[in-house]
Design a protein around this motif. Structure first.
Motif, PDB file in Angstrom:
ATOM      1  N   ILE A 588       0.822  -1.215   0.000  1.00 35.63           N
ATOM      2  CA  ILE A 588       0.000   0.000   0.000  1.00 35.63           C
ATOM      3  C   ILE A 588       0.852   1.258   0.000  1.00 35.63           C
ATOM      4  N   VAL A 589       2.153   1.102   0.152  1.00 39.21           N
ATOM      5  CA  VAL A 589       3.046   2.253   0.027  1.00 39.21           C
ATOM      6  C   VAL A 589       3.356   2.498  -1.446  1.00 39.21           C
ATOM      7  N   SER A 590       3.388   1.426  -2.234  1.00 42.80           N
ATOM      8  CA  SER A 590       3.725   1.572  -3.650  1.00 42.80           C
ATOM      9  C   SER A 590       2.455   1.663  -4.475  1.00 42.80           C
ATOM     10  N   GLU A 591       2.411   0.972  -5.619  1.00 47.89           N
ATOM     11  CA  GLU A 591       1.327   1.195  -6.578  1.00 47.89           C
ATOM     12  C   GLU A 591      -0.018   0.617  -6.149  1.00 47.89           C
ATOM     13  N   TYR A 592      -0.062  -0.165  -5.074  1.00 44.90           N
ATOM     14  CA  TYR A 592      -1.337  -0.723  -4.626  1.00 44.90           C
ATOM     15  C   TYR A 592      -2.017   0.143  -3.566  1.00 44.90           C
ATOM     16  N   ALA A 593      -1.609   1.395  -3.425  1.00 40.99           N
ATOM     17  CA  ALA A 593      -2.249   2.306  -2.480  1.00 40.99           C
ATOM     18  C   ALA A 593      -3.736   2.425  -2.800  1.00 40.99           C
ATOM     19  N   ALA A 594      -4.581   2.240  -1.771  1.00 42.19           N
ATOM     20  CA  ALA A 594      -6.037   2.247  -1.932  1.00 42.19           C
ATOM     21  C   ALA A 594      -6.475   1.237  -2.984  1.00 42.19           C
ATOM     22  N   GLY A 595      -5.662   0.224  -3.212  1.00 44.28           N
ATOM     23  CA  GLY A 595      -5.977  -0.759  -4.235  1.00 44.28           C
ATOM     24  C   GLY A 595      -5.797  -2.188  -3.800  1.00 44.28           C
ATOM     25  N   TYR A 596      -5.490  -2.416  -2.509  1.00 44.96           N
ATOM     26  CA  TYR A 596      -5.266  -3.795  -2.090  1.00 44.96           C
ATOM     27  C   TYR A 596      -6.542  -4.630  -2.216  1.00 44.96           C
ATOM     28  N   TYR A 597      -7.711  -3.983  -2.110  1.00 43.36           N
ATOM     29  CA  TYR A 597      -8.974  -4.696  -2.309  1.00 43.36           C
ATOM     30  C   TYR A 597      -9.003  -5.378  -3.674  1.00 43.36           C
ATOM     31  N   GLY A 598      -8.194  -4.846  -4.627  1.00 45.98           N
ATOM     32  CA  GLY A 598      -8.201  -5.370  -5.982  1.00 45.98           C
ATOM     33  C   GLY A 598      -7.809  -6.825  -6.081  1.00 45.98           C
ATOM     34  N   TYR A 599      -7.015  -7.334  -5.111  1.00 45.90           N
ATOM     35  CA  TYR A 599      -6.692  -8.757  -5.135  1.00 45.90           C
ATOM     36  C   TYR A 599      -7.953  -9.610  -5.020  1.00 45.90           C
ATOM     37  N   LEU A 600      -8.824  -9.268  -4.077  1.00 42.36           N
ATOM     38  CA  LEU A 600     -10.059 -10.034  -3.897  1.00 42.36           C
ATOM     39  C   LEU A 600     -11.047  -9.754  -5.021  1.00 42.36           C
ATOM     40  N   TRP A 601     -11.138  -8.496  -5.451  1.00 43.33           N
ATOM     41  CA  TRP A 601     -12.025  -8.135  -6.558  1.00 43.33           C
ATOM     42  C   TRP A 601     -11.635  -8.941  -7.802  1.00 43.33           C
ATOM     43  N   ALA A 602     -10.347  -8.971  -8.095  1.00 38.65           N
ATOM     44  CA  ALA A 602      -9.868  -9.699  -9.270  1.00 38.65           C
ATOM     45  C   ALA A 602      -9.986 -11.199  -9.090  1.00 38.65           C
ATOM     46  N   GLN A 603      -9.947 -11.681  -7.837  1.00 34.83           N
ATOM     47  CA  GLN A 603     -10.048 -13.124  -7.626  1.00 34.83           C
ATOM     48  C   GLN A 603     -11.429 -13.644  -8.014  1.00 34.83           C
ATOM     49  N   VAL A 604     -12.448 -12.825  -7.822  1.00 33.33           N
ATOM     50  CA  VAL A 604     -13.790 -13.199  -8.270  1.00 33.33           C
ATOM     51  C   VAL A 604     -13.799 -13.351  -9.789  1.00 33.33           C
ATOM     52  N   ILE A 605     -13.153 -12.414 -10.488  1.00 32.45           N
ATOM     53  CA  ILE A 605     -13.064 -12.486 -11.942  1.00 32.45           C
ATOM     54  C   ILE A 605     -12.258 -13.709 -12.358  1.00 32.45           C
ATOM     55  N   ALA A 606     -11.144 -13.938 -11.659  1.00 23.68           N
ATOM     56  CA  ALA A 606     -10.262 -15.055 -11.998  1.00 23.68           C
ATOM     57  C   ALA A 606     -10.986 -16.392 -11.874  1.00 23.68           C
ATOM     58  N   ALA A 607     -11.784 -16.542 -10.827  1.00 24.24           N
ATOM     59  CA  ALA A 607     -12.523 -17.795 -10.648  1.00 24.24           C
ATOM     60  C   ALA A 607     -13.488 -18.023 -11.802  1.00 24.24           C
ATOM     61  N   ASP A 608     -14.132 -16.943 -12.262  1.00 27.34           N
ATOM     62  CA  ASP A 608     -15.047 -17.086 -13.390  1.00 27.34           C
ATOM     63  C   ASP A 608     -14.288 -17.386 -14.675  1.00 27.34           C
ATOM     64  N   PHE A 609     -13.157 -16.744 -14.870  1.00 27.70           N
ATOM     65  CA  PHE A 609     -12.303 -17.087 -16.011  1.00 27.70           C
ATOM     66  C   PHE A 609     -11.949 -18.578 -15.962  1.00 27.70           C
ATOM     67  N   GLY A 610     -11.572 -19.053 -14.774  1.00 28.89           N
ATOM     68  CA  GLY A 610     -11.158 -20.445 -14.632  1.00 28.89           C
ATOM     69  C   GLY A 610     -12.238 -21.440 -14.974  1.00 28.89           C
ATOM     70  N   SER A 611     -13.515 -21.042 -14.854  1.00 24.45           N
ATOM     71  CA  SER A 611     -14.609 -21.956 -15.175  1.00 24.45           C
ATOM     72  C   SER A 611     -14.575 -22.359 -16.641  1.00 24.45           C
ATOM     73  N   ALA A 612     -14.053 -21.483 -17.514  1.00 19.43           N
ATOM     74  CA  ALA A 612     -13.963 -21.824 -18.935  1.00 19.43           C
ATOM     75  C   ALA A 612     -12.899 -22.880 -19.184  1.00 19.43           C
TER      76      ALA A 612
END
Length: 663
Positions: A588-612
């Motif tokens: 959160i000091v570097s480029e993920y400032a106010a963006g750490y939630y993005g890991y979980l947000w993207a994990q939802v997308i990743a799981a759906d991608f994986g279904s294919a």
């Protein structure tokens, strides 16, 4: 993690004449650069001076061209970005990996100068006016124009002169504080010493690699490999506690003060634009859009995992209560989690996790992920004999497996050493575009003795980032993969990491390493079943990190340690007095400032991608569609459009819920 050092790269190593002719002078110039030539601080400073002078001159030419002919602005700006990469790319990156402290110091100084030069360029009002007047030719240009407009506006090009100067001063101060924070971690040389008896439970191979002092005690540092071994395998609670408490002091009070200053500077910067908080400023242009939406997502996810998280903790507490090594009546502590989670997995699915390292040496793990890319994505890898910054580093060339077309180069630096970046990340050093060969560096700290399945998952995750960088083929270098919204960038890599738990993928191992001792089927089955356990606790910890990050960067200023203490105290295991986790939370000091939630947000997308890929992760038809619809466009299309193109429908959360349930 996808890291952006704000520097440029080179495509060193010989290219064949046909390739040079096809790609033209850009490829030829990039091919002439040599990493090993940057072997001392003076050489690096000279190259930094030359590169920055060229960048300033080309920036002046860009401003003149934009004034005369705004229609050429996008290709001209792209050429400027490409030149920045080609001349300066290795320099800041070497601060993360070079063995010489003096050169790392010079590289950090050059990085600060690079950031200041970019800030000056993006504050040019004439370029902002030209972008605003630009009439895009199609949706791709419209998205690029909007992206560049946001870049210039966020740098302050649209502000009054006094506010522009304030923005530049704030960014300069911010860069200094961030670098000091990171330096306190990367240059940490502290050691903690234990007798062999205190380290009972660690494998003999691990202990044999640890240096000893004159009294025969093992000297332990705080790299990822050592921390995992001690906290997971040491049988004595006092050993785990002592190591954990010192580990949680990394960065110290000085980094807590720096973090407070960093967030304050970000708050002042957002205020220049009339934005209420750093989080609101950062989430503009991301998928979530605003902090309220991101926090609501975290709330919804927390409600889903609460029952499972409580059940998992109860199982670990019961295991601790039955442990003769634990003090009677003691409560499960944070330094106990990894240990008892490992023991519970052993109880349910008996196996020796460390035994897997014998069957998966580093070279085999590397070749396995290459084989996955070959089978599923149609790629071929060739090692290039080119001197780099360290003997451990390697250079690999990617080609299309069907027609032999050159795709790009991948740099690997996979094992820990003093002074090196201490985590796992991909550095996108050169973006792909017509006439350009992309370059990415994958940096890790894996055990040189061999890989566990967790290590393989991490390698696949970072390899997914690298493929994203290397396979993106946008029209403009400024629409490369790194430019996608931060809450989407992790999705491709999180999708790929799940293949570490797929026996159909692991079945490739005998092909890539015929001499490796085959993994016994019972061991593999137990290890795979064990990996399904503990997911709610893992997600719960990630939720805590993400909520802390958003609130720290929220509208209400809060002291970093006080906020962390309050949030962690409300979590199931509470807060340990004296621990200073925010002092080492470098995401959160570097480029993920106010963006750490993005890991979980993207994990939802990743799981759906994986279904294919569920019917067959190595299906070349699905892999080709993935490569062409998700990776290849870079940032030329919004994430929602990429999701629709690959899945043939909008995003669903069903696959992520199944993953949470261990299915």
């Amino acid at each position: 993690m996808l890291a952006a050092p704000g520097l440029p790269a080179q495509a060193a190593g010989p290219l064949d004449e046909a390739t040079l002719a096809r790609f033209g002078p850009e490829a030829r110039a990039a091919a002439s650069l040599e990493w090993a030539a940057l072997d001392d601080a003076a050489a690096l400073r000279r190259q930094c001076d030359q590169g920055l002078r060229a960048f300033e001159q080309e920036g002046q030419a860009l401003r003149r061209r934009a004034t005369a002919d705004a229609g050429t602005l996008l290709p001209a700006y792209g050429a400027l970005s490409a030149g920045f990469e080609d001349r300066l790319l290795p320099l800041a990156f070497l601060a993360r990996v070079h063995p010489a402290a003096a050169l790392r110091k010079a590289a950090r100084a050059c990085e600060l100068r690079q950031q200041a030069a970019l800030q000056r360029l993006h504050q040019q009002r004439s370029l902002l006016r030209a972008l605003r007047a630009l009439a895009p030719a199609d949706p791709v240009e419209a998205r690029l124009r909007q992206h560049l407009l946001r870049r210039f506006e966020r740098a302050g090009a649209g502000l009054p002169a006094v506010a522009r100067d304030q923005a530049a001063a704030l960014q300069e101060a911010l860069a200094l504080e961030i670098q000091a924070y990171d330096l306190a971690l990367s240059e940490d040389r502290r050691e903690i010493r234990f007798t062999p008896a205190e380290l009972a439970g660690l494998p003999a191979a691990t202990l044999s690699e640890l240096p000893r002092d004159a009294r025969g005690r093992h000297r332990l540092g705080f790299d990822a490999v050592t921390a995992d071994a001690v906290l997971r395998l040491a049988r004595r609670p006092a050993t785990r506690e002592r190591y954990w408490r010192v580990w949680m002091q990394q960065g110290g009070e000085a980094n807590l003060r720096r973090l407070d200053t960093i967030v304050g500077l970000r708050r002042d910067y957002a205020a220049l634009f009339g934005v209420a908080s750093p989080a609101a400023f950062e989430l503009q242009g991301r998928m979530a859009g605003d902090p309220a939406t991101a926090l609501a997502f975290l709330d919804r996810l927390e409600a889903q995992i609460a029952p499972a998280q409580a059940a998992e903790l109860a199982e670990l507490q019961a295991l601790q209560a039955a442990d003769p090594q634990a003090a009677p009546g003691s409560r499960l502590q944070r330094w106990d989690l990894a240990h008892y989670a490992d023991r519970l997995r052993q109880q349910r699915h008996p196996h020796e996790p460390e035994a897997l390292r014998r069957h998966l040496p580093p070279q085999a793990a590397r070749d396995l992920v290459f084989a996955i890319a070959q089978r599923s994505l149609g790629l071929r890898f060739e090692q290039i004999d080119a001197p780099l910054w360290h003997a451990q580093a390697q250079r690999w060339r990617l080609r299309d497996a069907q027609d032999g077309r050159l795709i790009g180069d991948l740099l690997l630096d996979l094992h820990p050493r003093p002074g090196k970046y201490g985590h796992f990340a991909v550095f996108p050093l050169r973006g792909g575009a017509p006439g350009r060969l992309p370059l990415a560096a994958l940096v890790g700290n894996f055990d040189p003795q061999g890989f566990s399945l967790d290590d393989l998952e991490t390698l696949l995750h970072e390899f997914g980032h690298a493929l994203h960088v290397l396979l993106a083929r946008p029209r403009h270098v400024d629409a490369a993969a790194l430019q996608q919204p931060l809450d989407f960038i992790e999705a491709p890599s999180q999708m790929l990491e799940t293949w570490a738990s797929d026996p159909r993928v692991l079945a490739l191992l005998p092909n890539v390493c015929p001499r490796c001792e085959p993994i016994p089927p019972a061991l593999l089955q137990a290890a795979l079943e064990a990996r399904r356990m503990g997911r709610a606790l893992h997600v719960g910890r990630q939720l805590l990190f993400a909520r802390y990050d958003l609130l720290l960067h929220g509208a209400q200023p809060q002291p970093p340690m006080a906020l962390w203490r309050r949030l962690e105290a409300a979590s199931p295991l509470g807060h340990v007095q004296g621990s200073l986790f925010p002092a080492s939370f470098d995401h959160i000091v570097s480029e993920y400032a106010a963006g750490y939630y993005g890991y979980l947000w993207a994990q939802v997308i990743a799981a759906d991608f994986g279904s294919a890929f569920a019917p067959d992760p190595l299906d070349p038809a699905v892999g080709r569609r993935w490569r062409e619809t998700v990776l290849q466009p870079g940032n030329e299309q919004p994430p929602e459009q990429l999701i629709q193109a690959f899945l043939g429908r909008p995003l669903r959360e069903d696959a992520f819920r199944r993953w949470l349930q261990g299915r």
